[in-house]
Scaffold this motif. Structure first.
Motif, PDB file in Angstrom:
ATOM      1  N   LEU A  46     161.413 134.690  68.658  1.00  0.00           N
ATOM      2  CA  LEU A  46     161.304 136.224  68.076  1.00  0.00           C
ATOM      3  C   LEU A  46     162.353 137.235  68.355  1.00  0.00           C
ATOM      4  O   LEU A  46     162.899 137.776  67.825  1.00  0.00           O
ATOM      5  CB  LEU A  46     160.086 135.963  68.032  1.00  0.00           C
ATOM      6  CG  LEU A  46     159.683 137.536  67.138  1.00  0.00           C
ATOM      7  CD1 LEU A  46     159.741 138.012  66.201  1.00  0.00           C
ATOM      8  CD2 LEU A  46     158.464 138.017  68.119  1.00  0.00           C
ATOM      9  N   GLN A  47     161.932 136.396  69.819  1.00  0.00           N
ATOM     10  CA  GLN A  47     163.201 137.956  71.060  1.00  0.00           C
ATOM     11  C   GLN A  47     164.679 137.221  70.237  1.00  0.00           C
ATOM     12  O   GLN A  47     165.757 138.593  69.764  1.00  0.00           O
ATOM     13  CB  GLN A  47     162.865 137.652  72.204  1.00  0.00           C
ATOM     14  CG  GLN A  47     164.328 138.475  73.026  1.00  0.00           C
ATOM     15  CD  GLN A  47     163.888 138.043  74.374  1.00  0.00           C
ATOM     16  OE1 GLN A  47     163.040 137.059  74.358  1.00  0.00           O
ATOM     17  NE2 GLN A  47     164.057 139.216  75.363  1.00  0.00           N
ATOM     18  N   ASN A  48     165.163 136.634  70.549  1.00  0.00           N
ATOM     19  CA  ASN A  48     166.373 136.366  69.478  1.00  0.00           C
ATOM     20  C   ASN A  48     166.355 136.668  67.887  1.00  0.00           C
ATOM     21  O   ASN A  48     167.514 137.143  68.260  1.00  0.00           O
ATOM     22  CB  ASN A  48     166.829 134.539  69.809  1.00  0.00           C
ATOM     23  CG  ASN A  48     168.328 134.015  69.271  1.00  0.00           C
ATOM     24  OD1 ASN A  48     169.198 135.216  69.842  1.00  0.00           O
ATOM     25  ND2 ASN A  48     168.273 133.109  68.533  1.00  0.00           N
ATOM     26  N   GLN A  49     166.237 136.708  67.154  1.00  0.00           N
ATOM     27  CA  GLN A  49     166.274 136.903  66.084  1.00  0.00           C
ATOM     28  C   GLN A  49     166.212 138.938  65.675  1.00  0.00           C
ATOM     29  O   GLN A  49     167.173 139.418  65.163  1.00  0.00           O
ATOM     30  CB  GLN A  49     165.032 136.734  64.484  1.00  0.00           C
ATOM     31  CG  GLN A  49     165.264 134.947  64.710  1.00  0.00           C
ATOM     32  CD  GLN A  49     166.076 135.042  63.567  1.00  0.00           C
ATOM     33  OE1 GLN A  49     166.725 134.292  63.906  1.00  0.00           O
ATOM     34  NE2 GLN A  49     166.282 136.132  61.463  1.00  0.00           N
ATOM     35  N   LEU A  50     165.032 139.589  66.733  1.00  0.00           N
ATOM     36  CA  LEU A  50     165.349 140.249  66.269  1.00  0.00           C
ATOM     37  C   LEU A  50     166.877 141.498  67.512  1.00  0.00           C
ATOM     38  O   LEU A  50     167.140 142.480  67.093  1.00  0.00           O
ATOM     39  CB  LEU A  50     164.325 140.957  67.816  1.00  0.00           C
ATOM     40  CG  LEU A  50     162.695 141.047  66.498  1.00  0.00           C
ATOM     41  CD1 LEU A  50     161.314 141.321  68.253  1.00  0.00           C
ATOM     42  CD2 LEU A  50     162.637 141.706  65.639  1.00  0.00           C
ATOM     43  N   ASN A  51     167.123 141.124  68.261  1.00  0.00           N
ATOM     44  CA  ASN A  51     168.556 140.653  68.907  1.00  0.00           C
ATOM     45  C   ASN A  51     169.576 140.696  68.081  1.00  0.00           C
ATOM     46  O   ASN A  51     170.464 141.530  67.535  1.00  0.00           O
ATOM     47  CB  ASN A  51     168.883 140.124  70.210  1.00  0.00           C
ATOM     48  CG  ASN A  51     167.664 140.297  71.007  1.00  0.00           C
ATOM     49  OD1 ASN A  51     167.255 141.269  71.664  1.00  0.00           O
ATOM     50  ND2 ASN A  51     167.762 138.969  72.571  1.00  0.00           N
ATOM     51  N   HIS A  52     169.714 139.673  67.316  1.00  0.00           N
ATOM     52  CA  HIS A  52     170.513 139.858  66.036  1.00  0.00           C
ATOM     53  C   HIS A  52     170.773 140.373  65.153  1.00  0.00           C
ATOM     54  O   HIS A  52     171.100 141.279  64.430  1.00  0.00           O
ATOM     55  CB  HIS A  52     170.488 138.303  65.651  1.00  0.00           C
ATOM     56  CG  HIS A  52     170.940 136.674  66.718  1.00  0.00           C
ATOM     57  ND1 HIS A  52     172.485 137.180  67.211  1.00  0.00           N
ATOM     58  CD2 HIS A  52     170.507 135.954  67.111  1.00  0.00           C
ATOM     59  CE1 HIS A  52     172.001 136.116  67.892  1.00  0.00           C
ATOM     60  NE2 HIS A  52     171.483 135.566  67.995  1.00  0.00           N
ATOM     61  N   SER A  53     168.989 140.989  64.787  1.00  0.00           N
ATOM     62  CA  SER A  53     168.752 141.938  63.382  1.00  0.00           C
ATOM     63  C   SER A  53     169.215 142.983  63.765  1.00  0.00           C
ATOM     64  O   SER A  53     169.690 144.323  63.298  1.00  0.00           O
ATOM     65  CB  SER A  53     167.109 141.962  63.625  1.00  0.00           C
ATOM     66  OG  SER A  53     167.461 141.024  62.527  1.00  0.00           O
TER      67      SER A  53
END
Length: 71
Positions: free
Chosen positions: A62-69
């Motif tokens: 989730l953290q990875n997805q948020l960082n990319h978004s």
């Protein structure tokens, strides 16, 4: 049966919520960043094998997805 999803369950309020819901017979999905830093949670997992699921990898995804978004 109601299920409960708790983040930050390796200590403090999160860990206490895990204990309270397990005492009520709920199925608990407990998450933390690093299972190696959650000895109390691991003890509970061994005690309540069918009622407690512990996961640490979902938070990293989730953290990875948020960082990319965000960028």
């Amino acid at each position: 049966m109601k299920n409960v999803f708790i983040t930050g369950s390796n200590r403090g309020l999160g860990l206490e919520l895990v204990k309270q819901y397990l005492a009520k017979g709920r199925l608990v999905i407990a998450t933390c960043r690093d299972r190696s830093k959650a000895p109390d949670l691991e003890k509970l997992r061994n005690q309540f094998k069918s009622k407690l699921k512990v996961n640490s990898k979902w938070l990293l995804l989730l953290q990875n997805q948020l960082n990319h978004s965000l960028f």
